[in-house]
Scaffold this active site. Structure first.
Site, PDB file in Angstrom:
ATOM      1  N   CYS A  30      -4.093  -4.666  -6.470  1.00 14.92           N
ATOM      2  CA  CYS A  30      -5.397  -4.623  -7.662  1.00 14.92           C
ATOM      3  C   CYS A  30      -6.174  -6.002  -7.342  1.00 14.92           C
ATOM      4  CB  CYS A  30      -5.011  -4.665  -8.612  1.00 14.92           C
ATOM      5  SG  CYS A  30      -3.928  -3.248  -9.025  1.00 14.92           S
ATOM      6  N   CYS A  46      -0.382  -6.640 -10.129  1.00 16.82           N
ATOM      7  CA  CYS A  46      -0.575  -5.955  -8.882  1.00 16.82           C
ATOM      8  C   CYS A  46      -1.185  -6.740  -7.849  1.00 16.82           C
ATOM      9  CB  CYS A  46      -1.260  -4.715  -9.248  1.00 16.82           C
ATOM     10  SG  CYS A  46      -1.760  -3.569  -8.136  1.00 16.82           S
TER      11      CYS A  46
END
Length: 262
Positions: free
Chosen positions: A133, A130
């Site tokens: 993230c 991600c």
């Protein structure tokens, strides 16, 4: 040199003042337990001295006889090889603070929430692939450092997919805030562009307050869902009557009418 015969290619005599030096080549075989092969290391020693000593004049006046010198015996060498390999940290493992804990199972998450007392707990759902993230991680670590009384629980979505499905986490990065007897107080997705939302939740729910009971942790319906797929112990699952009672009370308070349950 006259009269002398070289009996060992791995040794010779040199006149360094008044000391004779010996050079010996040797090799050490180190077993490699991983693949059954052996590692052979070769080296040489040039610092072993003879007990006998000759001056330069004596040395020059004598004929070099190899039989005059006793062979040097080297004791067997037992060598052990220890290789220290520094493992490169993944991005989600870097800059972690003492109040940041990696969650490895649903049971660990449940226990951590129940044992947190009245402390604010932030559950950070992330995935290695991600990009959002990864970009947010350094700022989360900074906030963890500046909020040492807040517990940050990190959940790897890729490793705990079944648990994340049961908790209805379908977007990343995603955060849940828990506080004592209140249980979950808020949840949202957040990026660098909306970091203000995260800081606002920390300020709102991280202030000192009186606890009105033990930590609630996950909702009963979530506990039931996790138990149904074998993620947690069954003795943590509330009875269906208790779940139904909680649902009725929640609906009643939301409508502004306190409902009594017999």
């Amino acid at each position: 040199m006259g009269g002398g015969t070289e009996t060992n290619k791995n040794r010779w005599i040199e006149d360094w003042g008044a000391t004779k030096w010996w050079k010996a080549d040797f090799s050490i075989t180190i077993p490699n337990s991983r693949d059954g092969e052996s590692l052979r290391v070769c080296s040489s020693i040039r610092s072993l001295q003879f007990k006998e000593s000759y001056s330069s004049k004596e040395f020059l006046s004598k004929t070099l006889d190899g039989s005059h010198y006793k062979p040097l015996k080297l004791d067997p060498v037992n060598a052990q090889s220890s290789v220290c390999i520094s493992k490169a940290l993944k991005w989600w493992e870097k800059s972690l603070e003492a109040n940041m804990i990696e969650i490895h199972s649903a049971q660990q998450l449940v226990d951590a929430l129940l044992n947190a007392g009245d402390k604010l707990v932030v559950v950070d759902f992330y995935a290695p692939g991600c990009g959002g993230c990864k970009a947010l991680h350094p700022k989360i670590c900074q906030l963890a450092e500046s909020n040492p009384n807040t517990l940050f629980l990190k959940v790897n979505y890729e490793q705990l997919k079944a648990m994340c499905y049961a908790l209805h986490v379908h977007v990343l990065p995603f955060f849940r805030f828990y506080r004592g007897a209140e249980g979950k107080v808020c949840s949202f997705s957040c990026t660098n562009a909306t970091m203000k939302k995260f800081k606002g939740a920390l300020d709102k729910y991280g202030t000192e307050r009186c606890s009105f009971g033990p930590a609630k942790g996950l909702d009963e319906t979530e506990i039931l869902a996790l138990s149904s797929i074998g993620q947690i112990k069954r003795d943590l699952v509330p009875s269906f009557d208790k779940v139904e009672e909680e649902l009725v009370l929640n609906i009643g308070f939301k409508e502004g009418n306190a409902m009594a349950v017999v």
